[in-house]
Write a protein that holds these residues in place. Structure first.
Motif, PDB file in Angstrom:
ATOM      1  N   LEU A  48      14.932 -38.913 -18.160  1.00 34.25           N
ATOM      2  CA  LEU A  48      15.398 -38.899 -19.551  1.00 34.25           C
ATOM      3  C   LEU A  48      16.678 -38.083 -19.670  1.00 34.25           C
ATOM      4  O   LEU A  48      17.615 -38.448 -20.367  1.00 34.25           O
ATOM      5  N   SER A  49      16.697 -36.950 -18.978  1.00 40.20           N
ATOM      6  CA  SER A  49      17.888 -36.103 -19.019  1.00 40.20           C
ATOM      7  C   SER A  49      18.829 -36.542 -17.903  1.00 40.20           C
ATOM      8  O   SER A  49      18.435 -36.635 -16.751  1.00 40.20           O
ATOM      9  N   ARG A  50      20.046 -36.805 -18.287  1.00 35.99           N
ATOM     10  CA  ARG A  50      20.990 -37.261 -17.269  1.00 35.99           C
ATOM     11  C   ARG A  50      21.352 -36.151 -16.294  1.00 35.99           C
ATOM     12  O   ARG A  50      21.732 -36.390 -15.170  1.00 35.99           O
ATOM     13  N   SER A  51      21.249 -34.911 -16.785  1.00 38.07           N
ATOM     14  CA  SER A  51      21.679 -33.785 -15.949  1.00 38.07           C
ATOM     15  C   SER A  51      20.498 -32.857 -15.665  1.00 38.07           C
ATOM     16  O   SER A  51      19.960 -32.222 -16.575  1.00 38.07           O
ATOM     17  N   ARG A  52      20.113 -32.779 -14.416  1.00 40.07           N
ATOM     18  CA  ARG A  52      19.063 -31.816 -14.055  1.00 40.07           C
ATOM     19  C   ARG A  52      19.568 -30.398 -14.263  1.00 40.07           C
ATOM     20  O   ARG A  52      18.789 -29.497 -14.548  1.00 40.07           O
ATOM     21  N   ARG A  53      20.871 -30.212 -14.076  1.00 43.14           N
ATOM     22  CA  ARG A  53      21.450 -28.878 -14.250  1.00 43.14           C
ATOM     23  C   ARG A  53      21.206 -28.387 -15.672  1.00 43.14           C
ATOM     24  O   ARG A  53      20.755 -27.276 -15.891  1.00 43.14           O
ATOM     25  N   ARG A  54      21.514 -29.273 -16.627  1.00 42.57           N
ATOM     26  CA  ARG A  54      21.340 -28.891 -18.026  1.00 42.57           C
ATOM     27  C   ARG A  54      19.865 -28.658 -18.331  1.00 42.57           C
ATOM     28  O   ARG A  54      19.505 -27.703 -19.011  1.00 42.57           O
ATOM     29  N   TRP A  55      19.017 -29.545 -17.837  1.00 41.64           N
ATOM     30  CA  TRP A  55      17.558 -29.420 -18.065  1.00 41.64           C
ATOM     31  C   TRP A  55      17.055 -28.083 -17.532  1.00 41.64           C
ATOM     32  O   TRP A  55      16.355 -27.348 -18.225  1.00 41.64           O
ATOM     33  N   TYR A  56      17.453 -27.773 -16.311  1.00 43.30           N
ATOM     34  CA  TYR A  56      16.954 -26.562 -15.656  1.00 43.30           C
ATOM     35  C   TYR A  56      17.491 -25.304 -16.346  1.00 43.30           C
ATOM     36  O   TYR A  56      16.726 -24.375 -16.662  1.00 43.30           O
ATOM     37  N   LEU A  57      18.804 -25.258 -16.560  1.00 43.24           N
ATOM     38  CA  LEU A  57      19.392 -24.043 -17.134  1.00 43.24           C
ATOM     39  C   LEU A  57      18.868 -23.797 -18.539  1.00 43.24           C
ATOM     40  O   LEU A  57      18.595 -22.660 -18.920  1.00 43.24           O
ATOM     41  N   LEU A  70      20.905 -13.754 -11.390  1.00 42.58           N
ATOM     42  CA  LEU A  70      21.845 -14.875 -11.401  1.00 42.58           C
ATOM     43  C   LEU A  70      21.808 -15.619 -10.071  1.00 42.58           C
ATOM     44  O   LEU A  70      21.835 -16.855 -10.023  1.00 42.58           O
ATOM     45  N   VAL A  71      21.737 -14.848  -8.973  1.00 42.17           N
ATOM     46  CA  VAL A  71      21.682 -15.475  -7.648  1.00 42.17           C
ATOM     47  C   VAL A  71      20.413 -16.321  -7.521  1.00 42.17           C
ATOM     48  O   VAL A  71      20.445 -17.469  -7.063  1.00 42.17           O
ATOM     49  N   LEU A  72      19.281 -15.749  -7.959  1.00 39.59           N
ATOM     50  CA  LEU A  72      18.010 -16.467  -7.843  1.00 39.59           C
ATOM     51  C   LEU A  72      17.990 -17.718  -8.722  1.00 39.59           C
ATOM     52  O   LEU A  72      17.530 -18.779  -8.296  1.00 39.59           O
ATOM     53  N   LEU A  73      18.506 -17.582  -9.940  1.00 34.11           N
ATOM     54  CA  LEU A  73      18.522 -18.754 -10.824  1.00 34.11           C
ATOM     55  C   LEU A  73      19.471 -19.817 -10.270  1.00 34.11           C
ATOM     56  O   LEU A  73      19.218 -21.020 -10.399  1.00 34.11           O
ATOM     57  N   GLY A  74      20.545 -19.388  -9.631  1.00 33.83           N
ATOM     58  CA  GLY A  74      21.446 -20.335  -8.972  1.00 33.83           C
ATOM     59  C   GLY A  74      20.755 -21.036  -7.817  1.00 33.83           C
ATOM     60  O   GLY A  74      20.915 -22.248  -7.623  1.00 33.83           O
ATOM     61  N   LEU A  75      19.942 -20.289  -7.100  1.00 36.41           N
ATOM     62  CA  LEU A  75      19.176 -20.875  -5.992  1.00 36.41           C
ATOM     63  C   LEU A  75      18.179 -21.903  -6.530  1.00 36.41           C
ATOM     64  O   LEU A  75      18.007 -22.988  -5.960  1.00 36.41           O
ATOM     65  N   GLY A  76      17.542 -21.542  -7.643  1.00 33.63           N
ATOM     66  CA  GLY A  76      16.617 -22.479  -8.282  1.00 33.63           C
ATOM     67  C   GLY A  76      17.327 -23.752  -8.708  1.00 33.63           C
ATOM     68  O   GLY A  76      16.794 -24.858  -8.554  1.00 33.63           O
ATOM     69  N   LEU A  77      18.537 -23.612  -9.217  1.00 32.69           N
ATOM     70  CA  LEU A  77      19.324 -24.774  -9.632  1.00 32.69           C
ATOM     71  C   LEU A  77      19.601 -25.677  -8.433  1.00 32.69           C
ATOM     72  O   LEU A  77      19.469 -26.910  -8.521  1.00 32.69           O
ATOM     73  N   PHE A  78      19.968 -25.065  -7.333  1.00 31.12           N
ATOM     74  CA  PHE A  78      20.240 -25.841  -6.111  1.00 31.12           C
ATOM     75  C   PHE A  78      19.000 -26.644  -5.696  1.00 31.12           C
ATOM     76  O   PHE A  78      19.089 -27.825  -5.371  1.00 31.12           O
ATOM     77  N   VAL A  79      17.858 -25.967  -5.744  1.00 25.40           N
ATOM     78  CA  VAL A  79      16.614 -26.637  -5.339  1.00 25.40           C
ATOM     79  C   VAL A  79      16.303 -27.797  -6.285  1.00 25.40           C
ATOM     80  O   VAL A  79      15.979 -28.908  -5.847  1.00 25.40           O
ATOM     81  N   VAL A  80      16.430 -27.543  -7.580  1.00 30.37           N
ATOM     82  CA  VAL A  80      16.095 -28.576  -8.570  1.00 30.37           C
ATOM     83  C   VAL A  80      17.009 -29.799  -8.413  1.00 30.37           C
ATOM     84  O   VAL A  80      16.559 -30.946  -8.504  1.00 30.37           O
ATOM     85  N   ILE A  81      18.269 -29.552  -8.158  1.00 33.45           N
ATOM     86  CA  ILE A  81      19.205 -30.673  -8.047  1.00 33.45           C
ATOM     87  C   ILE A  81      18.917 -31.518  -6.808  1.00 33.45           C
ATOM     88  O   ILE A  81      19.055 -32.735  -6.821  1.00 33.45           O
ATOM     89  N   HIS A  82      18.457 -30.859  -5.741  1.00 32.49           N
ATOM     90  CA  HIS A  82      18.328 -31.581  -4.474  1.00 32.49           C
ATOM     91  C   HIS A  82      16.921 -32.052  -4.127  1.00 32.49           C
ATOM     92  O   HIS A  82      16.759 -32.845  -3.208  1.00 32.49           O
ATOM     93  N   ARG A  83      15.918 -31.590  -4.841  1.00 32.94           N
ATOM     94  CA  ARG A  83      14.571 -31.945  -4.411  1.00 32.94           C
ATOM     95  C   ARG A  83      14.051 -33.208  -5.099  1.00 32.94           C
ATOM     96  O   ARG A  83      14.583 -33.653  -6.110  1.00 32.94           O
TER      97      ARG A  83
END
Lengths: 333, 305
Positions: A127-136, A317-330
């Motif tokens: 539904l959300s085009r951007s996982r980045r937006r969804w996650y953040l 910030l580092v951890l949330l960035g890591l979470g973003l990376f995981v969400v985008i790629h998994r």
């Protein structure tokens, strides 16, 4: 945004209600003990253990003995009652230190981990085009709400600390410094972000909770270790009589040679001193040396808290960035 | 934006494309093995195959959930792994398992979709759910499997996507719920001029709703034709029967409903009146093709579809 917040609150209502109730209970208990301690109104003359100097060690004697016999009796009675409430307060504050950690794990793991476990991630991610937006959006909003809720017990812990040591400004004292105030909130947010990342990687809540708990303990130990090392760089030599275990961080006690100004350790001084009655001559030592202590003064407490908060914020910030990376790629399942 | 999309374009003529797509999982499990496929714009395509054929893997590759090990997929010419937002903008997806939020109402899901996707149209979604007598205020945990699938479909249709990817949405539904689901799907897709790909094991449903058939087996494409052509170009007879029609080719032999052995024959459409054979049903076409794919070569094992 209002809809998003409403739906997030509804989705995580169990976690938010549990955390809010726990925080309210903790804050209520801390305020109750504060009122008990305040009601005892321990006179200033009786608060002889408020500012124990380095020279006095952990002695509980007043610097100037109370001369009024009626005051002595009153002091004893009130001091016993005060001590009883103080001990309860110490236990409560210890539990209070665990609360943000547990709260952070409880909701952090759910933010992405539950979505993956229940399969709702596939609905949201298409539904959300951007996982980045969804996650953040969800990670930051839930984190902000958690931080807001944790502010209450962290604030009441400061109030309780002041009630326990009325003569000391909690803002200028390292006593119980790690289990009150903004550091408490930041530790909760640190474990929250560890939970978010672990949930995103593992994709199952229960294993993620266990892993997050272990990682959070390791992170806190590493953080405390790092802070201790850094704090030692702030230390300065002070006359021992002006330093206090209740306010400062006392790292070391030594002597300063009056003639050369050099710092000499206790063993060397005792060996150099003439022996009297099988021990070093105190008068000789006093004549040649000043007792000094290497301390981080309580006045630096605010600076230390600011740096600790900043360091944890950077880690967040580092951890949330890591979470973003995981969400985008998994994969969502 | 054009610069972002341009490098991802594979062809641009089909709604969904796959070019030499292979997918291998850890341990060497092969789910897709060099699939080439074009789903034409405006079609409602059935993706059929046994468990492990690679149907779900292919569908997940189109929605950007599975990255092909080699080859490429495209949604209206856009590679979802290079430009996921643009690809997802054109896709509505319904997963195999209803994945609704526990504790949220149907109306909450409509609101959620609106907050996640700009352009989501809540009005028709609510009307569609209302027509299906699904209460908007009801907690989704208390909905039946069919109702949950309908909610998922309504949310997907509310996006007004250009192509809908539906991964076995009918699996857990009773016949009436399946019929209603397909009715809503076909109506909406035809009304919007959209495209749909639907994987299912229920052949009667496919026959009712779809106009194109793609059969996968062992990670390979076995058949890709319009359904009408699939039926008209095949005939069935007992395994012993020999057709008189010149050019008839045996496709595969499979068990009939009473244990008999049946053979599927491919015959030229203009020579379809062979007395030794009868017309094939869609199910027989699929069974014959799958049997053919298994007999001459051993298909590779894949993930469950």
């Amino acid at each position: 945004m209002r809809t998003t917040i409403r739906l997030l609150l509804k989705t995580y209502r169990f976690e938010f209600i549990a955390i809010t109730l726990a925080c309210l209970a903790m804050a209520g208990a801390e305020l109750y003990l504060t009122s008990r301690l305040d009601a005892l109104a321990l006179p200033k003359e009786c608060q002889f253990d408020q500012n124990i100097s380095v020279e006095q060690g952990f002695a509980t004697q007043p610097e100037e003995p109370v001369s009024d016999p009626t005051l002595v009796d009153s002091c004893q009675e009130k001091a016993i009652a005060f001590s009883d409430s103080d001990q309860r307060s110490a236990v409560l504050m210890s539990f209070g230190a665990a609360l943000p950690v547990l709260a952070g794990i409880l909701i952090g793991v759910a933010v992405v981990g539950r979505e993956l476990e229940t399969g709702t991630a596939s609905l949201a991610w298409t539904l959300s085009r951007s996982r980045r937006r969804w996650y953040l959006t969800r990670a930051l909003l839930v984190g902000a709400i958690l931080g807001g809720v944790l502010l209450l017990p962290s604030f009441t812990a400061n109030i309780l600390e002041h009630a326990r040591q009325p003569l000391i400004d909690p803002g200028s004292s390292f006593n119980d410094g790690g289990i009150r105030g903004p550091v408490l909130v930041m530790l909760g947010l640190l474990t929250y972000s560890i939970g978010v990342v672990t949930g995103a990687v593992v994709g199952r809540q229960l294993p993620a909770v266990i892993i997050t708990l272990a990682l959070a303990l390791l992170a806190i130990l590493a953080f405390e270790n790092g802070v201790s090392r850094w704090e030692s760089t702030l230390a300065e030599w002070q006359p021992a009589a002006s330093s206090s275990y209740s306010i400062d961080i006392v790292l070391e006690q030594d002597y300063r040679d009056r003639a050369s100004g050099l710092i000499v350790d206790q063993g060397s001084v005792f060996n150099a001193a003439p022996q009297v009655d099988g021990g070093p001559d105190g008068a000789w030592i006093d004549a040649h040396y000043d007792s000094v202590a290497l301390v981080v003064p309580g006045s630096r407490y605010g600076d230390v808290v600011a740096v600790e908060t900043g360091a944890i914020g950077a880690a967040l910030l580092v951890l949330l960035g890591l979470g973003l990376f995981v969400v985008i790629h998994r994969r969502p399942d | 934006m054009e610069a972002l999309i341009q490098p991802s374009v594979v062809d641009g003529k089909a709604a969904l494309q796959a070019r030499a797509v292979a997918k291998r999982y850890r341990g060497g499990v092969r789910a897709l093995d060099g699939i080439d496929l074009d789903i034409p714009v405006g079609s409602i395509c059935a993706l059929v195959g046994p468990n492990g054929a690679g149907k779900s893997t292919l569908m997940k590759a189109w929605v950007g959930f599975e990255r092909p090990s080699s080859g490429s997929v495209a949604v209206f010419g856009i590679n979802p792994w290079r430009n996921r937002p643009a690809a997802l903008d054109r896709i509505g997806y319904v997963s195999q398992k209803p994945s609704l939020y526990r504790g949220l109402t149907v109306a909450d899901h409509v609101a959620l979709a609106g907050s996640l996707r700009s352009g989501f149209d809540p009005g028709p979604t609510r009307r569609r759910l209302d027509e299906l007598a699904i209460p908007l205020g009801q907690d989704t945990r208390t909905l039946s499997g069919g109702q949950q699938a309908q909610v998922m479909l309504a949310l997907a249709l509310g996006t007004h996507a250009q192509v809908f990817v539906l991964d076995e949405p009918l699996a857990s539904l009773d016949p009436l719920a399946r019929r209603e689901f397909l009715h809503v799907l076909v109506d909406a897709v035809r009304a919007d001029g959209a495209t749909a790909v639907l994987s299912s094991h229920v052949i009667t449903d496919i026959e009712q709703a779809c106009d194109r058939l793609v059969v996968l087996g062992g990670g390979r494409k076995i058949l890709d034709v319009p359904i009408a052509e699939a039926i008209s170009s095949h005939r069935v007879g007992t395994a012993e029967a020999l057709p008189e029609t010149a050019g008839a080719q045996p496709v595969g032999t499979f068990p009939g409903p009473f244990g008999e052995r049946l053979t599927l024959w491919l015959v030229p459409p203009e020579r379809a009146d062979d007395p030794a054979l009868r017309g094939a049903t869609l199910e027989e076409v699929i069974l014959g093709q799958l049997a053919a794919s298994r007999s001459p070569r051993t298909p590779t094992q894949g993930q469950p579809s």
